[in-house]
Design an enzyme around this catalytic site. Structure first.
Site, PDB file in Angstrom:
ATOM      1  N   CYS A 100       0.239   4.129  15.940  1.00 17.68           N
ATOM      2  CA  CYS A 100       0.919   5.230  15.243  1.00 17.68           C
ATOM      3  C   CYS A 100      -0.109   5.984  14.409  1.00 17.68           C
ATOM      4  CB  CYS A 100       2.016   4.659  14.349  1.00 17.68           C
ATOM      5  SG  CYS A 100       2.631   5.836  13.133  1.00 17.68           S
ATOM      6  N   CYS A 104       3.130  12.789  12.119  1.00 18.51           N
ATOM      7  CA  CYS A 104       4.221  13.590  12.692  1.00 18.51           C
ATOM      8  C   CYS A 104       5.394  13.768  11.741  1.00 18.51           C
ATOM      9  CB  CYS A 104       4.735  12.919  13.958  1.00 18.51           C
ATOM     10  SG  CYS A 104       3.458  12.132  14.922  1.00 18.51           S
ATOM     11  N   HIS A 292      12.306  14.139  15.022  1.00 13.54           N
ATOM     12  CA  HIS A 292      11.557  12.890  15.086  1.00 13.54           C
ATOM     13  C   HIS A 292      11.926  12.090  16.341  1.00 13.54           C
ATOM     14  CE1 HIS A 292       8.483  10.661  13.215  1.00 13.54           C
ATOM     15  NE2 HIS A 292       9.183   9.555  13.073  1.00 13.54           N
ATOM     16  N   CYS A 299       4.599  10.194  21.308  1.00 15.44           N
ATOM     17  CA  CYS A 299       3.685   9.178  20.753  1.00 15.44           C
ATOM     18  C   CYS A 299       3.849   7.827  21.434  1.00 15.44           C
ATOM     19  CB  CYS A 299       3.863   9.070  19.246  1.00 15.44           C
ATOM     20  SG  CYS A 299       5.255   8.058  18.708  1.00 15.44           S
TER      21      CYS A 299
HETATM   22 FE1  SF4 Z   1       3.895   7.410  14.231  1.00 18.26          FE
HETATM   23 FE2  SF4 Z   1       5.050   8.218  16.474  1.00 18.26          FE
HETATM   24 FE3  SF4 Z   1       6.279   8.587  14.120  1.00 18.26          FE
HETATM   25 FE4  SF4 Z   1       4.102   9.992  14.824  1.00 18.26          FE
HETATM   26  S1  SF4 Z   1       6.130  10.057  15.793  1.00 18.26           S
HETATM   27  S2  SF4 Z   1       4.498   9.088  12.869  1.00 18.26           S
HETATM   28  S3  SF4 Z   1       2.919   8.465  15.909  1.00 18.26           S
HETATM   29  S4  SF4 Z   1       5.770   6.632  15.129  1.00 18.26           S
HETATM   30 FE    FE Z   2       8.470   7.095  12.884  1.00 20.99          FE
END
Ligand code: SF4
Ligand code: FE
Length: 481
Positions: A100, A104, A292, A299
């Site tokens: 991660c 984002c 999200h 991701c």
């Molecule tokens: Fe992390 Fe994926 Fe959330 Fe981005 S979208 S902050 S990579 S978990």
């Molecule tokens: Fe998240």
């Protein structure tokens, strides 16, 4: 400076001087701490990629607020193409970091707050949108990392915020002063908080009349007076403190989760973007969650690519890569991974403009995307575990490899095909272990389940958006009833 390098980002973070409780100790110099540094490097990668000629098109955009070139992680999406590029960017970042990369949430929060403040002003005569535009132009200009903070502790789930034994279990306004407000509460599961310059706080559920104090959205620096951070534990995290990196699995990068407490934090008026307008809070929650849930179609797929690659590699190193059941399992993994990607792309391609002018995803498809993400990475992890073999859970530590008497025995008895690559075999197994059962599984599995809301939340949205009445009409029309 609209586009920082990774090095400049690290410098700015050091200057911010955040401190946090890390494993029972109040700790400073977080970017230099061995437990925290891998997560900081993962965020720095989002800066370095924006500088690389091959990734620039995905990692940068033209600001709708200033016209400057900015990092896409601070972009307010201006088209469906922008939404698609966001997903492609996230997949690329997942490929590069295998974890991660944390940046984002702020992007998703900003896009939700941008359109909701506009609609709130139109309905209530408030002046939040102009404030937010100014605030976000500052974020873009300095290329900052913003933590989007939504999840409250929520206490007794059967009770509303105002009925909790302790009203602070949902973050709330405790005082209104000339020039600003004072807030108290906490936010859990804060991805990348200690790698962020700013935190953008939103309500955690749709508030009702009488719950005005909890319907609050604002931004403060992550080092604002009254803020306290608690670094979350992750499985096998202390391996990062051991000499050598082999047993960590992902030698370079990692995620970060934090609990943040707001102890009577003052928020100046120009940083308040919602305060008491309960009818806007549900929309804000829904929109942020939608963005999200889209994000995970990028991701998690990027990290999934790494897991598939590692699985194929271990099959080759084990000498099982030609077995038909292994080939079939790898195909299944690719199929599942690309299905999540297809959902991420689909909800983006069918995006639409909001009244404020930025683009929003197709909410139904974003929820379908995330519901798949609550399942498929688990199946990918199961298949990777199957392909890797039992050594995944029983392998001696890397330290034994360098021991003069143990090392040769490990090299002799852990040899597979080809014989010379024992160390490589151990590295690949540790990477798979990291993603299916170690620190990396926090983001790859637990977050796939609960991040942006658990599966039940997506089912509610799918039920709401699925237009069952319309579908019944189709059947009725066909049947003449
Ligand atoms: Fe992390 Fe994926 Fe959330 Fe981005 S979208 S902050 S990579 S978990
Ligand atoms: Fe998240």
């Amino acid at each position: 400076m609209a586009l920082k390098t990774g090095e400049e980002y690290l410098k700015s973070l050091r200057e911010l001087g955040l401190c946090a409780m890390v494993h029972g100790r109040l700790t400073e110099d977080l970017p230099g701490h061995p437990l925290v540094a891998p997560s900081t490097r993962a965020v720095a990668a989002t800066y370095d990629l924006a500088q690389s000629p091959e990734a620039k098109d995905l990692l940068t955009a033209e600001s709708s607020l200033t016209g400057d070139a900015i990092n896409r992680f601070t972009h307010l999406h201006q088209s469906a193409e922008d939404l698609v590029k966001k997903i492609q960017m996230q997949r690329l970042c997942g490929n590069v970091t295998g974890c991660c990369f944390q940046r984002c949430v702020g992007m998703d929060a900003a896009n939700a707050v941008f359109s909701v403040t506009y609609e709130c002003d139109a309905g209530h005569g408030t002046r939040y949108h102009g404030r937010f535009r100014e605030y976000w132009a500052m974020i873009q200009k300095h290329d900052l990392v913003v933590d989007g903070a939504m999840t409250d502790p929520k206490g007794d789930r059967s009770k509303r915020p105002k009925d909790q034994a302790d009203p602070d279990l949902y973050l709330r306004v405790v005082e209104r002063r000339p020039g600003g407000i004072v807030v108290r509460g906490a936010k859990l599961h804060q991805t990348g908080m200690l790698n962020s310059h700013e935190v953008l706080v939103m309500p955690t559920v749709a508030m009702r009349p009488g719950e005005e104090d909890w319907a609050v959205c604002f931004a403060v620096p992550t080092n604002a007076p009254g803020i306290r951070h608690f670094y979350g534990r992750q499985v096998s995290d202390t391996r990062k403190l051991e000499p050598g990196r082999l047993d960590v699995g992902n030698p370079e990068f990692g995620g970060q989760e934090v609990m943040t407490v707001f102890e009577d934090v003052f928020v100046p008026e120009e940083r308040v973007f919602l305060c008491g307008e309960t009818d806007q809070s549900g929309k804000l929650v829904e929109r942020f969650a939608g963005y999200h849930r889209q994000s995970y179609g990028g991701c998690k797929v990027g990290v999934g690519d790494v897991l598939i690659g590692a699985s194929a590699l271990i099959a080759r190193l084990n000498g099982t890569d030609q077995a038909s059941h292994i080939k079939d399992k790898l195909v299944e993994m690719i199929h599942l991974n690309e299905t999540m990607f297809a959902c991420g792309i689909a909800c983006s391609a069918l995006g639409h403009p909001t009244a404020a002018g930025n683009y929003e995803i197709n909410l139904l498809l974003a929820n379908v995307c995330k519901l798949n993400v609550t399942r498929f990475p688990y199946e990918l992890a199961r298949l990777a575990t199957d392909i890797a073999g039992g050594l995944l859970g029983t392998m001696p530590p890397a330290a034994d490899l360098s021991d003069p008497s143990a090392g040769p025995l490990l090299r002799k008895y852990l040899a597979a095909a080809p014989v010379a690559e024992v160390e490589a075999r151990m590295k690949v197994l540790r990477l798979i272990e990291n993603l299916v059962a170690g620190a990396g599984a926090v983001a790859y599995l637990i977050e796939s389940m609960h991040g942006a809301g658990p599966p039940a939340a997506q089912r509610i949205m799918i039920g709401r958006q699925g237009d069952l009445e319309g579908k019944m009409d189709l059947a009725k029309r066909l049947l003449g009833i």
